[in-house]
Design an enzyme around this catalytic site. Structure first.
Site, mmCIF file in Angstrom:
data_model
loop_
_atom_site.group_PDB
_atom_site.id
_atom_site.type_symbol
_atom_site.label_atom_id
_atom_site.label_comp_id
_atom_site.label_asym_id
_atom_site.label_seq_id
_atom_site.Cartn_x
_atom_site.Cartn_y
_atom_site.Cartn_z
ATOM 1 N N GLY A 1 0.888 -1.173 0.024
ATOM 2 C CA GLY A 1 -0.094 0.051 -0.103
ATOM 3 C C GLY A 1 0.864 1.164 0.047
ATOM 4 O O GLY A 1 2.139 1.178 -0.160
ATOM 5 N N ASN A 2 0.210 2.349 0.188
ATOM 6 C CA ASN A 2 0.964 3.692 0.496
ATOM 7 C C ASN A 2 0.427 4.568 1.293
ATOM 8 O O ASN A 2 -0.496 4.302 1.851
ATOM 9 C CB ASN A 2 1.058 4.342 -1.095
ATOM 10 C CG ASN A 2 -0.287 4.635 -1.643
ATOM 11 O OD1 ASN A 2 -0.915 5.124 -0.811
ATOM 12 N ND2 ASN A 2 -0.631 3.796 -2.714
ATOM 13 N N ARG A 3 0.976 5.661 1.656
ATOM 14 C CA ARG A 3 0.444 6.746 2.903
ATOM 15 C C ARG A 3 -0.601 7.547 2.337
ATOM 16 O O ARG A 3 -0.713 8.559 2.981
ATOM 17 C CB ARG A 3 1.774 7.360 3.156
ATOM 18 C CG ARG A 3 2.563 6.316 4.048
ATOM 19 C CD ARG A 3 3.852 7.177 4.583
ATOM 20 N NE ARG A 3 3.635 8.473 4.927
ATOM 21 C CZ ARG A 3 4.216 9.608 4.688
ATOM 22 N NH1 ARG A 3 5.234 9.513 4.093
ATOM 23 N NH2 ARG A 3 4.026 10.810 5.281
ATOM 24 N N SER A 4 -1.380 7.371 1.145
ATOM 25 C CA SER A 4 -2.280 8.208 0.698
ATOM 26 C C SER A 4 -3.421 8.386 1.750
ATOM 27 O O SER A 4 -3.951 7.346 2.244
ATOM 28 C CB SER A 4 -2.724 7.997 -0.617
ATOM 29 O OG SER A 4 -4.123 8.883 -0.833
ATOM 30 N N ALA B 1 -4.034 7.281 -5.065
ATOM 31 C CA ALA B 1 -2.558 6.839 -5.219
ATOM 32 C C ALA B 1 -2.877 5.367 -5.518
ATOM 33 O O ALA B 1 -2.947 4.525 -4.507
ATOM 34 C CB ALA B 1 -1.846 7.021 -3.927
#
Ligand code: CTP
Length: 393
Positions: A206-209, A273
């Site tokens: 995943g990512n930090r969006s 994102a």
């Protein structure tokens, strides 16, 4: 458009005050009710009687009302569609930044519940002074719009600081007032949040969006009358009112939800994102630590590129998260993905972007424009994107 609209036209102290008579006249001729409010300094340049004659209403110059009248600076803003301050002097802008309410106009602007437009006008050195430049950034950050100043003839010669032309001021105000319904019945798809790509029963890529930018866009589009579908990867945000909400988890689910609605869409904004990689085969149970190193990854579908390739009349807006070479990389994405507008952010800055309530963008368009926005709230940036970077009805 101006029929039934209530405008407060604020005049501050500057020689350009005489040109505001033309602004008042245009608004009145277009059908607006115009209440002029002048600062004490403004009355040194032009008399209240002039504006009273043009608008047919008594001009306000003081904060205090008789005890049997409603409190003017509050009641005046209750039914107002827009406040225009033209000219807005360096001093007035500085007082706004400080939140002062020491005269009728400053109090009205502080109490405003409607959009505010400033037309700054002043001497070139005063305009270029760092104090004024900083103050302008602050007011913009708070969602206040500005028009001008232009470069041209000034009382003291030639330079930057001349008030925008009357028509430009009225046009800018019109866009803001119409702003609410500029997307009436348009179908707008917005994606938000960071997708999660399953590795196994407990892990994901995943990512930090945070999803804040996409949610702000959804709210801004709905406020302008659009039929909004918000396709959201997991976020910690509460879902906005007045939108069709489609929760998704992975890039593939997001792709399916967007593609299904794409043929009928007018505008698509890909603020999500999207994770770039996913596990080639997601495991059923939990993968043992020792085996994790052998995990095979594959690219996720590039949703925006697919939309660009299938594009008919849809207007496509993408985002571009960059930590270096912002403009060159964003330009590349604009061209490769065949989109109309790309909003590029420098995500290496920690005062904007991922997780922050603020953003600062460089916006590039397919017709070659490149504009930097000041740092502003994500709500203000969302409004700017719809007001200035979507086709006019
Ligand atoms: N995007 C998309 N599908 C993907 C990846 C990105 O639709 N699989 C969209 C994003 O929503 C964004 C735009 O494409 O609007 C650019 O995303 P970004 O992450 O900045 O760029 P990438 O295309 O992933 O390229 P890179 O990671 O190399 O910068």
């Amino acid at each position: 458009m101006w029929r039934d609209k209530n405008v407060i036209l604020g005049i501050t102290g500057g020689i350009a005050a005489y040109k505001s008579v033309g602004v008042a006249r245009r608004l009145v001729e277009a059908g607006a009710t115009v209440q002029v409010v002048m600062t004490a300094a403004a009355t040194e340049f032009i008399t209240p009687l002039t504006f009273a004659a043009v608008t047919g209403r008594r001009v306000r110059t003081t904060l205090f009302t008789a005890s049997d009248e409603p409190i003017f600076h509050i009641s005046a803003t209750d039914n107002t569609d827009i406040i225009i301050v033209a000219p807005a002097s360096a001093d007035f802008i500085a007082r706004m930044v400080a939140g002062l309410a020491d005269d009728a106009l400053a109090a009205i602007v502080l109490a405003a519940a409607c959009p505010v437009l400033l037309a700054p006008a002043m001497n070139t050195r005063m305009w270029q002074n760092q104090a004024t430049q900083d103050n302008i950034l602050v007011v913009k950050e708070r969602g206040i719009r500005t028009v001008g100043p232009a470069v041209g003839a000034l009382a003291e010669g030639f330079g930057e600081g001349r008030m925008a032309e009357e028509a430009d001021i009225v046009d800018a105000a019109e866009a803001m007032v119409k702003g609410k319904q500029t997307l009436k019945n348009k179908r707008v798809i917005i994606t938000a949040g960071g997708t999660q790509e399953k590795i196994d029963i407990v892990r994901y890529l995943g990512n930090r969006s945070s999803g804040k930018m996409g949610y702000a866009l959804a709210t801004a589009a709905a406020a302008r009358g659009a039929k909004v579908t918000l396709i959201s990867a997991p976020t910690g945000l509460s879902r906005p009112a007045d939108v069709e909400f489609v929760p998704v988890v992975s890039a593939e689910e997001m792709r399916a939800a967007v593609v299904k609605r794409y043929p009928k869409a007018d505008i698509v904004v890909m603020a999500a994102a999207v994770a770039d990689l996913r596990a080639a085969d997601a495991a059923i149970g939990k993968i043992k630590k020792a085996q994790l190193g052998m995990l095979k990854l594959e690219p996720t579908p590039d949703i925006l590129a697919e939309l660009g390739a299938k594009k008919k009349s849809q207007w496509l807006i993408g985002f571009s998260a960059e930590s270096s070479d912002l403009i060159r990389n964003a330009q590349g994405k604009l061209e490769q993905k065949k989109i109309d507008v790309i909003v590029a952010n420098d995500i290496s800055r920690n005062d904007i972007g991922l997780g922050s309530d603020f953003n600062q963008a460089t916006i590039l368009t397919a017709d070659g424009k490149v504009n930097d926005t000041p740092r502003m709230s994500k709500q203000a940036l969302a409004a700017l994107i719809f007001d200035e970077y979507t086709p006019k009805a």
